[in-house]
Motif scaffolding. Sequence first.
Motif, PDB file in Angstrom:
ATOM      1  N   THR A  67       0.728  -1.393   0.045  1.00 18.68           N
ATOM      2  CA  THR A  67       0.155  -0.175  -0.008  1.00 18.68           C
ATOM      3  C   THR A  67       1.010   1.382  -0.050  1.00 18.68           C
ATOM      4  O   THR A  67       0.325   2.296  -0.073  1.00 18.68           O
ATOM      5  CB  THR A  67      -0.847   0.043   1.304  1.00 18.68           C
ATOM      6  N   GLY A  68       2.100   1.222   0.053  1.00 13.23           N
ATOM      7  CA  GLY A  68       3.051   2.323  -0.196  1.00 13.23           C
ATOM      8  C   GLY A  68       4.456   2.004   0.104  1.00 13.23           C
ATOM      9  O   GLY A  68       4.675   0.560   0.206  1.00 13.23           O
ATOM     10  N   THR A  69       5.331   2.977   0.044  1.00 12.67           N
ATOM     11  CA  THR A  69       6.836   2.612  -0.159  1.00 12.67           C
ATOM     12  C   THR A  69       7.315   3.203   1.169  1.00 12.67           C
ATOM     13  O   THR A  69       6.893   4.586   1.376  1.00 12.67           O
ATOM     14  CB  THR A  69       7.435   2.871  -1.208  1.00 12.67           C
ATOM     15  N   PRO A  70       8.671   2.868   1.927  1.00 12.04           N
ATOM     16  CA  PRO A  70       9.271   1.617   1.700  1.00 12.04           C
ATOM     17  C   PRO A  70       8.310   0.546   1.992  1.00 12.04           C
ATOM     18  O   PRO A  70       7.924   0.639   2.975  1.00 12.04           O
ATOM     19  CB  PRO A  70      10.783   1.877   2.054  1.00 12.04           C
ATOM     20  N   SER A  71       8.432  -0.520   1.491  1.00 10.15           N
ATOM     21  CA  SER A  71       7.619  -1.947   1.831  1.00 10.15           C
ATOM     22  C   SER A  71       8.938  -2.782   1.990  1.00 10.15           C
ATOM     23  O   SER A  71       9.659  -3.186   1.196  1.00 10.15           O
ATOM     24  CB  SER A  71       6.697  -2.296   1.022  1.00 10.15           C
ATOM     25  N   ILE A  72       9.060  -3.243   3.140  1.00  8.24           N
ATOM     26  CA  ILE A  72      10.349  -4.212   3.290  1.00  8.24           C
ATOM     27  C   ILE A  72       9.999  -5.576   3.851  1.00  8.24           C
ATOM     28  O   ILE A  72       8.913  -5.664   4.796  1.00  8.24           O
ATOM     29  CB  ILE A  72      11.277  -3.626   4.639  1.00  8.24           C
ATOM     30  N   PHE A  73      10.510  -6.339   3.278  1.00  5.26           N
ATOM     31  CA  PHE A  73      10.114  -7.822   3.572  1.00  5.26           C
ATOM     32  C   PHE A  73      11.448  -8.384   3.941  1.00  5.26           C
ATOM     33  O   PHE A  73      12.646  -8.406   3.292  1.00  5.26           O
ATOM     34  CB  PHE A  73       9.698  -8.837   2.514  1.00  5.26           C
ATOM     35  N   VAL A  74      11.435  -9.502   4.967  1.00  7.67           N
ATOM     36  CA  VAL A  74      12.374 -10.391   5.624  1.00  7.67           C
ATOM     37  C   VAL A  74      12.179 -11.668   5.239  1.00  7.67           C
ATOM     38  O   VAL A  74      10.904 -11.941   6.158  1.00  7.67           O
ATOM     39  CB  VAL A  74      12.680  -9.922   6.718  1.00  7.67           C
ATOM     40  N   ASN A  75      12.647 -12.400   4.697  1.00  6.04           N
ATOM     41  CA  ASN A  75      12.310 -13.712   4.351  1.00  6.04           C
ATOM     42  C   ASN A  75      10.720 -13.881   3.788  1.00  6.04           C
ATOM     43  O   ASN A  75      10.371 -14.762   4.528  1.00  6.04           O
ATOM     44  CB  ASN A  75      12.649 -14.830   5.471  1.00  6.04           C
ATOM     45  N   GLY A  76      10.289 -12.967   2.937  1.00  5.19           N
ATOM     46  CA  GLY A  76       8.990 -13.064   3.019  1.00  5.19           C
ATOM     47  C   GLY A  76       7.763 -12.748   3.588  1.00  5.19           C
ATOM     48  O   GLY A  76       6.766 -12.629   2.857  1.00  5.19           O
ATOM     49  N   THR A  77       8.316 -12.058   4.687  1.00  6.16           N
ATOM     50  CA  THR A  77       7.307 -11.512   5.573  1.00  6.16           C
ATOM     51  C   THR A  77       7.460  -9.950   5.700  1.00  6.16           C
ATOM     52  O   THR A  77       8.508  -9.542   5.842  1.00  6.16           O
ATOM     53  CB  THR A  77       7.141 -12.025   6.887  1.00  6.16           C
ATOM     54  N   LYS A  78       6.389  -9.141   5.266  1.00  5.59           N
ATOM     55  CA  LYS A  78       6.509  -7.638   5.551  1.00  5.59           C
ATOM     56  C   LYS A  78       6.815  -7.344   7.046  1.00  5.59           C
ATOM     57  O   LYS A  78       6.173  -7.851   7.787  1.00  5.59           O
ATOM     58  CB  LYS A  78       5.259  -7.117   4.948  1.00  5.59           C
ATOM     59  N   VAL A  79       7.507  -6.257   7.049  1.00  8.51           N
ATOM     60  CA  VAL A  79       7.969  -5.660   8.265  1.00  8.51           C
ATOM     61  C   VAL A  79       7.284  -4.434   8.474  1.00  8.51           C
ATOM     62  O   VAL A  79       7.330  -3.335   7.808  1.00  8.51           O
ATOM     63  CB  VAL A  79       9.465  -5.330   8.439  1.00  8.51           C
ATOM     64  N   GLU A  80       6.233  -4.520   9.421  1.00  5.99           N
ATOM     65  CA  GLU A  80       5.550  -3.421   9.527  1.00  5.99           C
ATOM     66  C   GLU A  80       6.137  -2.217  10.185  1.00  5.99           C
ATOM     67  O   GLU A  80       6.952  -2.592  11.153  1.00  5.99           O
ATOM     68  CB  GLU A  80       3.934  -3.733  10.246  1.00  5.99           C
ATOM     69  N   PRO A 123       9.043  -0.129   9.251  1.00 11.82           N
ATOM     70  CA  PRO A 123      10.168  -0.727   9.117  1.00 11.82           C
ATOM     71  C   PRO A 123      11.361   0.168   9.435  1.00 11.82           C
ATOM     72  O   PRO A 123      12.391   0.717   8.888  1.00 11.82           O
ATOM     73  CB  PRO A 123      10.394  -1.013   7.701  1.00 11.82           C
ATOM     74  N   THR A 124      11.521   0.514  11.118  1.00 18.56           N
ATOM     75  CA  THR A 124      12.574   1.168  11.566  1.00 18.56           C
ATOM     76  C   THR A 124      13.649   0.120  11.745  1.00 18.56           C
ATOM     77  O   THR A 124      13.578  -1.135  11.366  1.00 18.56           O
ATOM     78  CB  THR A 124      12.360   1.517  12.967  1.00 18.56           C
ATOM     79  N   LEU A 125      14.816   0.778  11.903  1.00 14.47           N
ATOM     80  CA  LEU A 125      15.852  -0.169  12.250  1.00 14.47           C
ATOM     81  C   LEU A 125      15.752  -1.199  13.097  1.00 14.47           C
ATOM     82  O   LEU A 125      16.110  -2.441  13.025  1.00 14.47           O
ATOM     83  CB  LEU A 125      17.120   0.763  12.574  1.00 14.47           C
ATOM     84  N   GLU A 126      15.338  -0.829  14.125  1.00 11.29           N
ATOM     85  CA  GLU A 126      15.138  -1.808  15.363  1.00 11.29           C
ATOM     86  C   GLU A 126      14.010  -2.882  14.884  1.00 11.29           C
ATOM     87  O   GLU A 126      14.391  -4.141  15.076  1.00 11.29           O
ATOM     88  CB  GLU A 126      14.491  -1.077  16.484  1.00 11.29           C
ATOM     89  N   ASN A 127      13.059  -2.447  14.113  1.00 13.76           N
ATOM     90  CA  ASN A 127      11.874  -3.547  13.549  1.00 13.76           C
ATOM     91  C   ASN A 127      12.638  -4.531  12.846  1.00 13.76           C
ATOM     92  O   ASN A 127      12.382  -5.589  12.658  1.00 13.76           O
ATOM     93  CB  ASN A 127      10.895  -2.903  13.108  1.00 13.76           C
ATOM     94  N   VAL A 128      13.443  -3.792  11.595  1.00 11.64           N
ATOM     95  CA  VAL A 128      13.829  -4.760  10.614  1.00 11.64           C
ATOM     96  C   VAL A 128      14.872  -5.749  11.353  1.00 11.64           C
ATOM     97  O   VAL A 128      15.063  -6.838  11.047  1.00 11.64           O
ATOM     98  CB  VAL A 128      14.670  -4.024   9.576  1.00 11.64           C
ATOM     99  N   GLU A 129      15.922  -5.144  12.023  1.00  6.32           N
ATOM    100  CA  GLU A 129      16.600  -6.028  12.903  1.00  6.32           C
ATOM    101  C   GLU A 129      16.055  -7.071  13.517  1.00  6.32           C
ATOM    102  O   GLU A 129      16.580  -8.604  13.882  1.00  6.32           O
ATOM    103  CB  GLU A 129      17.653  -5.261  13.897  1.00  6.32           C
ATOM    104  N   ALA A 130      15.009  -6.794  14.296  1.00  5.08           N
ATOM    105  CA  ALA A 130      14.266  -7.988  15.107  1.00  5.08           C
ATOM    106  C   ALA A 130      13.742  -8.751  14.286  1.00  5.08           C
ATOM    107  O   ALA A 130      13.722 -10.262  14.138  1.00  5.08           O
ATOM    108  CB  ALA A 130      13.059  -7.226  15.838  1.00  5.08           C
ATOM    109  N   ALA A 131      12.959  -8.478  13.025  1.00  7.43           N
ATOM    110  CA  ALA A 131      12.931  -9.479  11.964  1.00  7.43           C
ATOM    111  C   ALA A 131      14.021 -10.429  11.377  1.00  7.43           C
ATOM    112  O   ALA A 131      13.942 -11.648  11.127  1.00  7.43           O
ATOM    113  CB  ALA A 131      12.026  -9.022  10.843  1.00  7.43           C
ATOM    114  N   ILE A 132      15.048  -9.786  11.233  1.00 12.18           N
ATOM    115  CA  ILE A 132      16.189 -10.510  10.716  1.00 12.18           C
ATOM    116  C   ILE A 132      16.772 -11.418  11.641  1.00 12.18           C
ATOM    117  O   ILE A 132      17.014 -12.701  11.591  1.00 12.18           O
ATOM    118  CB  ILE A 132      17.331  -9.474  10.616  1.00 12.18           C
TER     119      ILE A 132
END
Length: 280
Positions: free
Chosen positions: A250-263, A265-274
């Motif tokens: 629905t907008g950008t940037p849209s970040i996916f980690v191993n196929g699941t979108k990170v709602e 996508p702050t650094l902390e949230n993306v790192e947690a997903a990684i």
Amino acid sequence: MSKNKKPAPKNGKPQGAKRNTGGAARPQNGRPQNARPQQNPNTAASQWTSGSKRKKSNLSAIALGFVGLVVVLLVLIYLLTKFGENQTPAASAEPVVLTNYVATNQPTLGKADAKVKIVEFGDYKCPDCKIWTETVLPELKTKYVDTNEASFQFADYPFLADDSMLLALGGQALYEQNPDYFWAYNKAVYANQDTNKVRDNWVTEKYIVDLVKQTVPDADIEKFAADLKNKTYQAAVTADVKAGDDSKITGTPSIFVNGTKVENPTLENVEAAIEAAKAG
């Protein structure tokens, strides 16, 4: 004997004195009739005291009413809190999953076969994409991509304006010449982004060609200009857009980690997903 001396009164009354004709009643008990009785000081004091008591009584009633209202509010808060605690939490929304995305032939940083795969869908005219690319991505690259724990891919999702597609075609054309050219272009486009013209259609082919001449001097400029003009790699960009639509972006940037979108996508949230993907 003095000639001026008056004769002594008879019967002890002075001569010429007026007699009481009964016009005024004789006072009884030493007090004239119809005289206003003196007010009892105790009675006056009692009037002031009773008035004060009435005021105090009213104030007490107000105070008790206020206390009662506070108690009622506290009870309501307590009941509502308990009611909320006893409710069954609503089921969390289903995660957004990357769908119909083809990872081959995509601009990639790091090892393509890394255990953790990060994919960004971005629009070159998106201010948030600029911020994410310039602040979050470098941290992820240093910590995960450069250590071969994760790979990073960029996918085009041009939607903000017509010239968003032109910028996407420019990136794809350079990638087809040399994958390294793409990342120089990616950085230069975001660095020169005009956040005041997000929805304006102002980017031209000439602007992009001039930008490539300055930032990617080793590129074949004639081929690049021809590919940009002819939309040679439109199919590749269209495939990215379709994958984004199929993935309910629905907008950008849209970040996916191993196929699941990170709602969010702050650094902390993306790192947690990684980290979760690494542990999984």
